[in-house]
Design an enzyme around this catalytic site. Sequence first.
Site, PDB file in Angstrom:
ATOM      1  N   ARG A  31     138.267 -54.312  63.180  1.00 28.96           N
ATOM      2  CA  ARG A  31     139.051 -54.923  64.443  1.00 28.96           C
ATOM      3  C   ARG A  31     139.879 -56.430  64.204  1.00 28.96           C
ATOM      4  O   ARG A  31     140.747 -56.331  64.756  1.00 28.96           O
ATOM      5  CB  ARG A  31     137.749 -55.464  65.088  1.00 28.96           C
ATOM      6  CG  ARG A  31     137.179 -54.509  66.148  1.00 28.96           C
ATOM      7  CD  ARG A  31     135.801 -54.797  66.278  1.00 28.96           C
ATOM      8  NE  ARG A  31     134.964 -54.305  65.002  1.00 28.96           N
ATOM      9  CZ  ARG A  31     134.657 -53.265  64.675  1.00 28.96           C
ATOM     10  NH1 ARG A  31     134.791 -52.340  65.416  1.00 28.96           N
ATOM     11  NH2 ARG A  31     134.294 -53.220  63.452  1.00 28.96           N
ATOM     12  N   THR A  32     139.320 -56.945  63.305  1.00 27.74           N
ATOM     13  CA  THR A  32     140.121 -58.227  62.981  1.00 27.74           C
ATOM     14  C   THR A  32     141.525 -57.973  62.447  1.00 27.74           C
ATOM     15  O   THR A  32     142.548 -58.588  63.065  1.00 27.74           O
ATOM     16  CB  THR A  32     139.270 -59.351  62.108  1.00 27.74           C
ATOM     17  OG1 THR A  32     137.879 -59.695  62.691  1.00 27.74           O
ATOM     18  CG2 THR A  32     140.011 -60.649  61.970  1.00 27.74           C
ATOM     19  N   LYS A  36     144.125 -58.918  38.305  1.00 30.76           N
ATOM     20  CA  LYS A  36     144.776 -59.438  36.960  1.00 30.76           C
ATOM     21  C   LYS A  36     144.310 -60.918  36.693  1.00 30.76           C
ATOM     22  O   LYS A  36     144.625 -61.476  35.675  1.00 30.76           O
ATOM     23  CB  LYS A  36     146.026 -59.222  36.880  1.00 30.76           C
ATOM     24  CG  LYS A  36     146.590 -57.893  36.928  1.00 30.76           C
ATOM     25  CD  LYS A  36     148.109 -57.966  37.060  1.00 30.76           C
ATOM     26  CE  LYS A  36     148.807 -56.879  37.749  1.00 30.76           C
ATOM     27  NZ  LYS A  36     150.137 -57.029  37.673  1.00 30.76           N
ATOM     28  N   ARG A  40     140.914 -63.307  55.249  1.00 28.58           N
ATOM     29  CA  ARG A  40     139.484 -63.144  55.226  1.00 28.58           C
ATOM     30  C   ARG A  40     139.133 -63.000  53.838  1.00 28.58           C
ATOM     31  O   ARG A  40     139.867 -62.450  52.949  1.00 28.58           O
ATOM     32  CB  ARG A  40     139.115 -61.621  55.986  1.00 28.58           C
ATOM     33  CG  ARG A  40     137.817 -61.355  55.803  1.00 28.58           C
ATOM     34  CD  ARG A  40     137.319 -60.108  56.729  1.00 28.58           C
ATOM     35  NE  ARG A  40     137.179 -60.590  57.992  1.00 28.58           N
ATOM     36  CZ  ARG A  40     136.449 -59.837  58.897  1.00 28.58           C
ATOM     37  NH1 ARG A  40     136.055 -58.883  58.498  1.00 28.58           N
ATOM     38  NH2 ARG A  40     136.547 -60.341  60.238  1.00 28.58           N
ATOM     39  N   HIS A  81     134.233 -67.818  61.848  1.00 31.40           N
ATOM     40  CA  HIS A  81     135.200 -66.950  62.255  1.00 31.40           C
ATOM     41  C   HIS A  81     135.769 -67.255  63.664  1.00 31.40           C
ATOM     42  O   HIS A  81     135.314 -66.559  64.590  1.00 31.40           O
ATOM     43  CB  HIS A  81     134.260 -65.761  62.369  1.00 31.40           C
ATOM     44  CG  HIS A  81     135.065 -64.058  62.694  1.00 31.40           C
ATOM     45  ND1 HIS A  81     136.549 -64.304  62.536  1.00 31.40           N
ATOM     46  CD2 HIS A  81     134.956 -62.814  62.375  1.00 31.40           C
ATOM     47  CE1 HIS A  81     136.998 -62.939  62.636  1.00 31.40           C
ATOM     48  NE2 HIS A  81     135.964 -62.321  62.430  1.00 31.40           N
TER      49      HIS A  81
HETATM   50  C1  NCD Z   1     132.039 -59.500  61.888  1.00 36.29           C
HETATM   51  C2  NCD Z   1     132.611 -60.156  60.773  1.00 36.29           C
HETATM   52  O1  NCD Z   1     133.288 -59.707  59.984  1.00 36.29           O
HETATM   53  O2  NCD Z   1     132.133 -61.071  60.451  1.00 36.29           O
HETATM   54  N1  NCD Z   1     132.988 -58.516  62.314  1.00 36.29           N
HETATM   55  C3  NCD Z   1     134.228 -58.839  63.174  1.00 36.29           C
HETATM   56  O3  NCD Z   1     135.136 -59.439  62.801  1.00 36.29           O
HETATM   57  N2  NCD Z   1     134.401 -58.268  64.239  1.00 36.29           N
HETATM   58  C4  NCD Z   1     130.671 -59.074  62.186  1.00 36.29           C
HETATM   59  C5  NCD Z   1     129.954 -58.381  61.052  1.00 36.29           C
HETATM   60  O4  NCD Z   1     130.853 -58.016  59.999  1.00 36.29           O
HETATM   61  O5  NCD Z   1     129.089 -58.120  61.491  1.00 36.29           O
END
Ligand code: NCD
Length: 327
Positions: free
Chosen positions: A75-76, A104, A125, A153
Site C-alpha cells: 500500500r505505502t 555491496k 522505508r 509511520h
Molecule cells: C503497516 C506497516 O508497514 O507498518 N502497513 C502499511 O504501511 N499499511 C502495517 C503492517 O505491516 O502491519
Amino acid sequence: MSPTLARLSPVDATWTEPERALLRRMAGSDILSIRQFAPDELKTLLDVVERFERVTAPLLQGKVLGALFFEPSTRTRLSFESSMTRLGGGVIGFADVQSTSVTKGESLHDTIRMAECYCDLIVIRHPHEGAARVAAEATARPVINGGDGSNQHPTQTLLDLYTIRRRCGRLSDLRIGFLGDLKYGRAAHSLIEAAGALGNELVLISPPELQLPALRREELSEHDVRFMETEDLDAAIPGLDVLYVTRIQQERFGDPLEFERVRNAYQIDITILDHAKPTMIVMHPLPRVNEIHPSLDASPQAAYFEQARNGVTVRKALLSILLERLP
Ligand code: NCD
C-alpha cells in the site's frame, strides 16, 4: 510550464490563514514523525487534504519521486507511486534491496546522496528505527518516512486520522481501541501518539507480551492522555467508537517461540459487531494475516479498504505541499 500549470497560483487565495501558515512551514521540509504536527496543525492539514479529493491537475509534472523501500510494502509504495503519477510526476526507486548496491556494502548515507541526484523528493522505508532521520540528514531534498522499524509511520497516521474524521465526524472525544501488536507495530505507535494528543481516550488491548513499550506509556501519562490497558477484547468492545486492529509483526520478533505464543492472540469476525455500537468502525493498516476474518469485509462498519483508498488523497496532498506545487 504547461498551460494548465501557468493558470495555477502557488498559494490559492482561498486558503485560510492557518492553512497558509502550515503550507509555508511544510514547504520543502521532511515528514519524519507524527510529533512534528501539533493537534491544531493535524486538523488544518486534513482540511488541506480534503481539497485534494478534487485535484486532478498535473501539479507535479516534471518532478520525480525516489521511492526507496528497504522493507516490503504494498500500500505505502503503490499509493505514493499512484499519487505521484496521477499528479503528472514520475517515480524511480526500488522495492527489492537485493537489486541495489546496498548488497555491496553501500551505506544508507551514500545511497541517499546518490538518490538525491536523480529525484526531487525521497520516500524511504527501512527496518531500522531512525533510518528516515539519517536519510533526511544526508540530503537537502524533502524526505518522507514510509516506516522506520517499530518506530513511526506518519503518513499512515495521517490517512488513519483522515478516515476517522470522515467516518466519525470528529477527531477528538472518541474512545479508540488498539488491538494486537502494540509492542512492535509502528502504525499503532504513530496513531496512538496522535490520537492521544488530539484528546481521545485510548483502550490498549493486547496480550501482556505485546503491550505498548514502557517509554511510550510514560509519554502518554506525561501528556495526560486518558488510556487503559487490558487483555479483554470482549469487555472493551461495547464502549468503542473505533477498533484499530493490527497484525502481529512476525518479522520484528527476536525469538520465533515468542511469536508462536501470540500469533493467534486475537481473531475477530462479523460477530464482533453484535456487541459493538452500530457506529463503531473497524480499521486496520493492512496487510492482515488472520486477525480479521473476511466475513467482516462487506459490513459498512469495516473501514480498512477505505483507509487504503484515502492513502492516495493524503499522499497527493503531502507530495504537492512538500514540492510547493499547490492548486
Ligand atoms: C503497516 C506497516 O508497514 O507498518 N502497513 C502499511 O504501511 N499499511 C502495517 C503492517 O505491516 O502491519
